[in-house]
Every structure is written in structure tokens, then in C-alpha cells.
Design a protein around this motif. Structure first.
Motif, PDB file in Angstrom:
ATOM      1  N   ALA A 217       0.825  -1.209   0.000  1.00 47.96           N
ATOM      2  CA  ALA A 217       0.000   0.000   0.000  1.00 47.96           C
ATOM      3  C   ALA A 217       0.859   1.258   0.000  1.00 47.96           C
ATOM      4  N   ILE A 218       2.011   1.202   0.608  1.00 46.71           N
ATOM      5  CA  ILE A 218       2.891   2.373   0.651  1.00 46.71           C
ATOM      6  C   ILE A 218       3.666   2.518  -0.660  1.00 46.71           C
ATOM      7  N   ILE A 219       4.202   1.418  -1.160  1.00 48.31           N
ATOM      8  CA  ILE A 219       5.044   1.474  -2.355  1.00 48.31           C
ATOM      9  C   ILE A 219       4.225   1.715  -3.620  1.00 48.31           C
TER      10      ILE A 219
ATOM     11  N   ASP B  85      -3.184  -0.421  -7.149  1.00 46.03           N
ATOM     12  CA  ASP B  85      -2.485  -1.372  -6.278  1.00 46.03           C
ATOM     13  C   ASP B  85      -2.677  -1.010  -4.813  1.00 46.03           C
ATOM     14  N   ARG B  86      -2.642   0.278  -4.533  1.00 48.50           N
ATOM     15  CA  ARG B  86      -2.814   0.730  -3.148  1.00 48.50           C
ATOM     16  C   ARG B  86      -4.223   0.440  -2.643  1.00 48.50           C
TER      17      ARG B  86
ATOM     18  N   ASN C   4      -7.821  -2.864   0.747  1.00 51.43           N
ATOM     19  CA  ASN C   4      -8.961  -3.782   0.839  1.00 51.43           C
ATOM     20  C   ASN C   4      -8.513  -5.131   1.409  1.00 51.43           C
ATOM     21  N   MET C   5      -7.372  -5.611   0.967  1.00 48.09           N
ATOM     22  CA  MET C   5      -6.868  -6.889   1.474  1.00 48.09           C
ATOM     23  C   MET C   5      -6.511  -6.795   2.958  1.00 48.09           C
TER      24      MET C   5
ATOM     25  N   VAL D 206     -13.111   1.427   1.200  1.00 44.43           N
ATOM     26  CA  VAL D 206     -12.662   1.066  -0.144  1.00 44.43           C
ATOM     27  C   VAL D 206     -13.535   1.743  -1.197  1.00 44.43           C
ATOM     28  N   ILE D 207     -14.834   1.820  -0.961  1.00 49.69           N
ATOM     29  CA  ILE D 207     -15.720   2.519  -1.894  1.00 49.69           C
ATOM     30  C   ILE D 207     -15.326   3.994  -1.982  1.00 49.69           C
ATOM     31  N   LEU D 208     -15.057   4.612  -0.846  1.00 46.80           N
ATOM     32  CA  LEU D 208     -14.662   6.016  -0.820  1.00 46.80           C
ATOM     33  C   LEU D 208     -13.344   6.231  -1.558  1.00 46.80           C
TER      34      LEU D 208
END
Length: 131
Positions: free
Chosen positions: A34-36, A42-43, A48-49, A85-87
Motif C-alpha cells: 500500500a505504501i510502495i 495497487d494501493r 482492501n486486502m 474502499v468505496i470512498l
């Protein structure tokens, strides 16, 4: 019979502890993703994961600690994770559309500028031929 139940309880305890350690490791890897990035999509998928893994961790803790209220917390967390995740997706698509529209405007302005230059050059060359 008592030893069998106690052995089974220890086996479950070991299994749940191993699953929690594995999920914690995977959670850290998802945080790194999420950071990279490299892309925003991808983030969003990584976030979400991470939400899904946290829900599984809470569910395992519910069974391990035999606390029913943790199941309620897990359900509330699922709703909040879904809304987050929707937002994020809405924000991402809005930014993408805005960038695309500004890029199209910039290209149109550049095209008009090139056409204007071509028209001026043709007018100058026409004047030069007429002289």
C-alpha cells in the motif's frame, strides 16, 4: 477422554496462534504494498486486502478468547472497511477523470495553437508569392 479434549484444545490453540502470526506477516506485506504502490489501484487493493485480513484476525480472536462481542466488532469493521474502499475508489476515479479532462483540454489548446501557427505560415508564404 479428558486428555483427548485437552490435546485437541492445545492443537487448536497452536493452529490459531500460527494463523495469527501468518496473518500478521501478510498484513505487514500488504502495508508495504500500500505504501510502495506503484499505482493507485495497487494501493486500493492492498488496503482492501488489509481490511479483510484484519476481519479474519478478529474472527480468530473471537474463537480463541471465546468472546462473542468480538464477532460484532468484526461485522462493524467489515462495513467500515467496505465503505473505506468505496470512498477510495470514488476519489481515485474522480481524480482520474479530472486529470483526463485537463489533459484533453491541454491537447486541444496545443492543437489549436499549432493550427494557428500553420495558418500564419501559409498566410506569410502566400504574401511572399504574391509580391
Amino acid at each position: 477422554m479428558g486428555n483427548d479434549v485437552q490435546g485437541l484444545a492445545q492443537a487448536y490453540q497452536f493452529l490459531f496462534t500460527a494463523a495469527l502470526i501468518f496473518l500478521a506477516l501478510m498484513l505487514v506485506l500488504c502495508l508495504i504494498r500500500a505504501i510502495i504502490g506503484p499505482r493507485v489501484a495497487d494501493r486500493v487493493v492492498a488496503v482492501n486486502m488489509m481490511g479483510t485480513m484484519v476481519m479474519v484476525i478478529i474472527a480468530i480472536l473471537t474463537v480463541m478468547l471465546e468472546e462473542g462481542y468480538l464477532a460484532d466488532i468484526c461485522l462493524i469493521y467489515a462495513m467500515l472497511s467496505f465503505l473505506a474502499v468505496i470512498l477510495l475508489t470514488k476519489i481515485y476515479t474522480g481524480v482520474y477523470r479530472e486529470r483526463k479532462a485537463s489533459e484533453e483540454k491541454r491537447q486541444a489548446a496545443q492543437k489549436e495553437c499549432e493550427q494557428a501557427k500553420d495558418g500564419q505560415l501559409q498566410g506569410i508564404s502566400g504574401n511572399a508569392k504574391g509580391v
